[in-house]
Write a protein that holds these residues in place. Structure first.
Motif: not given
Length: 256
Positions: A66-67, A70, A73-74, A119
């Motif tokens: 998950e991290h 994230d 994506q960023k 998300k």
């Protein structure tokens, strides 16, 4: 350009040493993004580690995913996201296998899948199908000889080089984890739950952040609110009448 073999080995080591801290996840994610020209190879490292390591390491990698997505994506590198979408079923099968050995990891998988769905990393239909499969794989922690206050227990501090004992098939007895493994899993679960509680109370930065947070969390005005306000006004009027408030008498005298 860095040596591909060295990059692969270092990333593998980072995956093997993941724990409940955000720092360990950030370090591994940043390393993979720094070497994103090797994204296919580094993604394969994730698959290998969830399939080859003990159940504690597999759970840690599940939380890491998950991290990692994230961060990807960023960073604008959606190739990592697409590859995980493609192989999410393979990851789930490794983290919570159908032989009963990973039953205590089912809650971990559910929690991460829910976050990935919210998300937009994983489609709702895919998550629903996986949940149907997970229902057949879930057993209680008591069946595995575990006793965690949070119910997500089976982490271990065993070294990555140690091989998993051969799991027992469902119906043929449950695989027990030793005291050392259980204690570390409980400790890391506590750390994660503590961080989750802190995130609930965290207020975003900005001059009106606290007001906006309260506004978002406050429900819309409805008939119940009107009724409650009218009842409070009536109660206040009756209380004033009973007290024969001198201020009220003075106001009424001036009005007359």
């Amino acid at each position: 350009m860095a040596d591909p073999f060295e990059v692969r080995m270092k990333f593998t080591s980072q995956l093997q040493h993941l724990n409940a801290s955000v720092t360990s996840a950030q370090k591994a994610a940043q390393y993979a993004l720094r070497h994103k020209e090797m994204d296919e190879d580094l993604h394969s490292c994730i698959l290998e580690q969830v399939e080859r390591n003990n159940m504690n390491t597999r759970a840690n990698i599940m939380y890491f995913i998950e991290h990692f997505l994230d961060s990807a994506q960023k960073d604008g590198h959606r190739d990592y996201v697409r590859m995980m979408q493609r192989d999410i079923i393979r990851v789930v099968d490794a983290v919570a296998p159908d032989d009963g050995s990973g039953a205590a990891n089912v809650r971990v998988v559910r929690k991460v899948l829910h976050a990935l769905q919210n998300k937009g990393y994983i489609e709702v239909q895919a998550v629903d199908q996986i949940h149907e499969v997970l229902r057949e794989r879930e057993t209680t922690s008591d069946d595995l000889g575990l006793n965690s206050p949070n119910g997500d227990v089976e982490m271990t501090d065993a070294t990555p080089s140690q091989t998993m004992p051969k799991p027992t098939r469902r119906g043929g007895g449950s695989q027990k984890m030793d005291k050392r493994q259980i204690e570390q899993r409980i400790e890391e679960d506590r750390e994660r739950h503590k961080r989750e509680r802190e995130n609930i109370w965290a207020i975003p930065a900005g001059p009106d952040a606290e007001m906006n947070k309260m506004w978002e969390e406050t429900s819309d005005w409805g008939e119940d609110d009107d009724r409650l306000l009218a009842e409070e006004a009536e109660d206040f009027r009756k209380e004033m009448e009973m007290r024969k408030c001198p201020h009220r008498d003075a106001i009424n005298g001036e009005a007359g």
